[in-house]
Structures are given as structure tokens and as C-alpha cells.
Design a protein around this motif. Structure first.
Motif, short mmCIF file in Angstrom:
data_model
loop_
_atom_site.label_atom_id
_atom_site.label_comp_id
_atom_site.label_asym_id
_atom_site.label_seq_id
_atom_site.Cartn_x
_atom_site.Cartn_y
_atom_site.Cartn_z
N GLY A 1 0.81 -1.21 0.00
CA GLY A 1 0.00 0.00 0.00
C GLY A 1 0.84 1.26 0.00
N ALA A 2 1.93 1.24 0.80
CA ALA A 2 2.80 2.41 0.85
C ALA A 2 3.46 2.65 -0.50
N ARG A 3 3.80 1.58 -1.20
CA ARG A 3 4.43 1.74 -2.51
C ARG A 3 3.47 2.41 -3.49
N GLN A 4 2.19 2.04 -3.42
CA GLN A 4 1.22 2.66 -4.31
C GLN A 4 1.12 4.16 -4.03
N GLN A 5 1.19 4.52 -2.74
CA GLN A 5 1.15 5.93 -2.41
C GLN A 5 2.40 6.65 -2.91
N LEU A 6 3.56 5.99 -2.76
CA LEU A 6 4.80 6.61 -3.21
C LEU A 6 4.82 6.81 -4.72
N SER A 7 4.17 5.90 -5.45
CA SER A 7 4.18 6.02 -6.90
C SER A 7 3.42 7.25 -7.36
N ARG A 8 2.48 7.73 -6.50
CA ARG A 8 1.72 8.92 -6.87
C ARG A 8 2.34 10.19 -6.31
N ALA A 9 3.32 10.03 -5.39
CA ALA A 9 3.95 11.19 -4.77
C ALA A 9 5.26 11.51 -5.46
N PRO A 10 5.77 12.73 -5.30
CA PRO A 10 7.08 13.07 -5.87
C PRO A 10 8.15 12.12 -5.34
N ARG A 11 9.05 11.70 -6.21
CA ARG A 11 10.08 10.75 -5.81
C ARG A 11 11.07 11.42 -4.86
N GLU A 12 11.30 10.79 -3.70
CA GLU A 12 12.22 11.32 -2.71
C GLU A 12 13.48 10.47 -2.68
N ARG A 13 14.56 11.09 -2.26
CA ARG A 13 15.82 10.38 -2.14
C ARG A 13 15.73 9.40 -0.96
N MET A 14 16.01 8.12 -1.21
CA MET A 14 15.95 7.12 -0.15
C MET A 14 17.22 7.14 0.68
N ARG A 15 17.06 6.83 1.96
CA ARG A 15 18.22 6.77 2.84
C ARG A 15 19.07 5.54 2.49
N ARG A 16 20.39 5.73 2.42
CA ARG A 16 21.30 4.63 2.11
C ARG A 16 21.69 3.93 3.40
N VAL A 17 21.53 2.61 3.42
CA VAL A 17 21.82 1.83 4.62
C VAL A 17 22.58 0.57 4.24
N PHE A 18 23.18 -0.05 5.25
CA PHE A 18 23.77 -1.38 5.11
C PHE A 18 22.93 -2.35 5.94
N LEU A 19 22.76 -3.55 5.40
CA LEU A 19 21.89 -4.55 6.02
C LEU A 19 22.73 -5.69 6.56
N GLY A 20 22.60 -5.95 7.86
CA GLY A 20 23.31 -7.06 8.49
C GLY A 20 22.35 -8.18 8.82
N VAL A 21 22.78 -9.41 8.59
CA VAL A 21 21.96 -10.59 8.83
C VAL A 21 22.70 -11.54 9.77
N ASP A 22 22.00 -12.04 10.78
CA ASP A 22 22.56 -13.09 11.64
C ASP A 22 21.56 -14.23 11.72
N CYS A 23 21.94 -15.37 11.17
CA CYS A 23 21.10 -16.57 11.22
C CYS A 23 21.52 -17.39 12.43
N GLY A 24 20.81 -17.22 13.53
CA GLY A 24 21.13 -17.92 14.76
C GLY A 24 20.38 -19.23 14.90
N THR A 25 20.47 -19.82 16.07
CA THR A 25 19.79 -21.08 16.32
C THR A 25 18.30 -20.88 16.52
N GLN A 26 17.93 -19.83 17.25
CA GLN A 26 16.53 -19.60 17.58
C GLN A 26 15.83 -18.68 16.60
N SER A 27 16.58 -17.83 15.90
CA SER A 27 15.93 -16.87 15.01
C SER A 27 16.95 -16.29 14.04
N THR A 28 16.42 -15.62 13.03
CA THR A 28 17.24 -14.79 12.14
C THR A 28 16.97 -13.34 12.48
N LYS A 29 18.05 -12.59 12.69
CA LYS A 29 17.94 -11.17 13.02
C LYS A 29 18.50 -10.33 11.88
N VAL A 30 17.88 -9.18 11.66
CA VAL A 30 18.31 -8.25 10.62
C VAL A 30 18.44 -6.87 11.25
#
Length: 283
Positions: free
Chosen positions: A50-79
Motif C-alpha cells: 500500500g505504501a508503494r502505491q502511495q509513493l508512486s503517486r507522490a514526488p520521488r524522494e531520495r531514499m536513505r542509504r543503509v547497510f543490512l546485516g543478517v545473523d542466522c542464529g539457532t533460535q531466530s534470524t535477526k536483521v
């Protein structure tokens, strides 16, 4: 009667399952790639539709640049998402894993569960905003044995670091190699029951058909990198916990590998070792 399994649910409760002795192998979903550039996971699983549909109708904004870390543990995966400029934590996500348990010390997980959890954890982290992903770093639980067939599909559930069914194989491998002192000279680590080498010996002894169908072997975080990029590699930090890796020479020990199976082509079975901070592949 089949094996009685206790599958631990994410909340901690335990469900008892009975596996029919003639039951076939587990059916795995086709591999799906993680498409972060489109802000979604897989070909159809839209994040913030739904948010993407709203963004498609709104002026395009510069997205924040991030790095994504993943840890696949025994009990869960964390991001975790961190701002590329400041390093500040921007968002986090988490998804639990199930666990297969048996009274004999079996502790296993289906690698497909890690993929599902990764997808869910990334959705959780991306739920409130769209980001430009500058890079992804993957870590995971050590020592687990992931067995892959000729199509890189798991042959069986992965035996985990806390699986203790391999105590006999651990002791036998130590004796075969000439005792603890000799093993430490070869690798710097003893082949403890939780390490990967005894798991391979266990598989060859107890499930020879599965062992024969296994073309490649890797660790849990190697499997996620393979699923993400199609590249089959590992790094010395994780490899050091296998008990067939020489931690001083930073290479596989041919002596240990030959002691486990001198007929297998280990150069095809095991992933090449790359630097921990190297770029494995691209999405």
C-alpha cells in the motif's frame, strides 16, 4: 513405528510428531532470490504494498542509504539496518526458527526455514520505510552441516552445533588421526561432537544414501550466501569451527579430509575459502 520427533515452536512449546518409517524426503520450495532493490522479498511477496502505491503517486524522494546485516542464529534470524553515513541503527527485524529435537541428542533445522526467516526478518525491518541498500553482510551459527545435491538443494535437515549424536564419530576420528596432540598439530582444534567433521562421519555411517547424494557441503551462513548470490564460498572464521580446517595455515587439512573419506573429491565438495571482508556476489 517411525521416529518420534519433538519440534520446538518459536514460543518455546514442543510439538510431538511421528514420522512414518517409509516417509519420503522433505519437499523444498524452489530457491527465490532476495530482491532488495525493489523493496520486496521474492517475485511476489511485496513489502509495504500500500505504501508503494502511495509513493508512486507522490514526488520521488531520495531514499536513505543503509547497510543490512543478517545473523542466522539457532533460535531466530535477526536483521539490522545501519545508516551508511553515521552507522546509527535505523531499523531491526527478527523471525523465529523451529527446531527438530530427539531424545538421542538430535538437533536439526531445515535450511528452508532459514530462508523463510530471512525473508520475514527483512520484511519486518523494512515495514516503515524504503531504503537504498548499499550492501549486505551475513553471519550465522557455526558448525552446522548443510548437505546439497547436484542442484544445490538440501538433501536432509542440517545437523546443528548443539547436535550430540556424533560423540562416537568424534572419538573415532580423533583416534584415527593419532590422538589429540596430533589433531591439534593438524588443525588447531579437536573434532568435538558439535563440530562439522564428526557430523560428516555420522552421515556416512548412518545415512549412506543421503551421503552418496550429497555433492556439496557447507555451513549455515554459506548456504544463505549461496541462496542470495549463487556463489558457493566460505570464510576462515566459520571454517575454523569445522575441525577439518587448519586455523594456522588457513586452509583445509587434506589429512583430516582423507581420514573421513579418501575417495571423495573434497575440492568439489567444500566451498573455496575467501577473505572475511571480501564481496561474495551481487544481487
Amino acid at each position: 513405528m517411525g521416529d518420534v520427533l519433538r519440534r520446538r515452536r518459536p514460543g518455546g512449546s514442543v510439538a510431538t510428531l511421528r514420522r512414518h518409517p517409509r516417509a519420503g524426503g522433505r519437499l523444498h520450495r524452489p530457491h527465490r532470490r532476495l530482491d532488495l532493490r525493489q523493496g520486496c522479498l521474492g517475485p511476489r511477496a511485496s513489502v509495504l504494498r500500500g505504501a508503494r502505491q502511495q509513493l508512486s503517486r507522490a514526488p520521488r524522494e531520495r531514499m536513505r542509504r543503509v547497510f543490512l546485516g543478517v545473523d542466522c542464529g539457532t533460535q531466530s534470524t535477526k536483521v539490522v539496518l545501519r545508516d551508511a553515513g553515521t552507522g546509527a541503527v535505523v531499523a531491526v527485524g527478527r523471525a523465529p526458527h523451529e527446531l527438530i529435537e530427539r531424545d538421542d541428542g538430535t538437533r536439526e533445522q531445515d535450511p528452508a526455514w532459514w530462508v523463510d526467516a530471512l525473508r520475514a526478518a527483512v520484511r519486518d525491518a523494512l515495514r516503515a520505510e524504503r531504503f537504498e541498500i548499499g550492501g549486505i553482510g551475513v553471519s550465522g551459527q557455526q558448525h552446522g552441516l548443510v548437505c546439497l545435491d547436484a542442484s544445490d538443494r538440501p538433501v536432509r535437515p542440517a545437523k546443528l552445533w548443539n547436535d550430540t549424536t556424533t560423540a562416537v564419530e568424534s572419538a573415532a576420528l580423533t583416534r584415527t588421526l593419532g590422538g589429540e596432540k596430533r589433531v591439534l598439530e593438524l588443525t588447531g582444534n579437536l573434532p568435538l561432537p558439535g563440530y562439522t567433521a564428526p557430523k560428516i562421519a555420522w552421515l556416512a555411517a548412518h545415512e549412506p544414501d543421503a551421503y552418496a547424494r550429497t555433492l556439496r557441503m557447507c555451513l549455515p551462513h554459506d548456504y544463505l550466501n549461496l541462496w542470495l548470490t549463487g556463489e558457493f564460498v566460505t570464510e576462515s572464521g566459520d571454517a575454523s569451527g569445522t575441525a577439518y580446517f587448519d586455523v594456522r595455515g588457513r586452509r583445509y587439512s587434506n589429512v583430516v579430509l582423507a581420514a573421513m573419506d579418501d575417495r571423495r573429491d573434497w575440492t568439489r565438495t567444500l566451498p573455496p575459502v575467501v577473505a572475511s571482508l571480501s564481496v561474495v556476489g551481487r544481487l
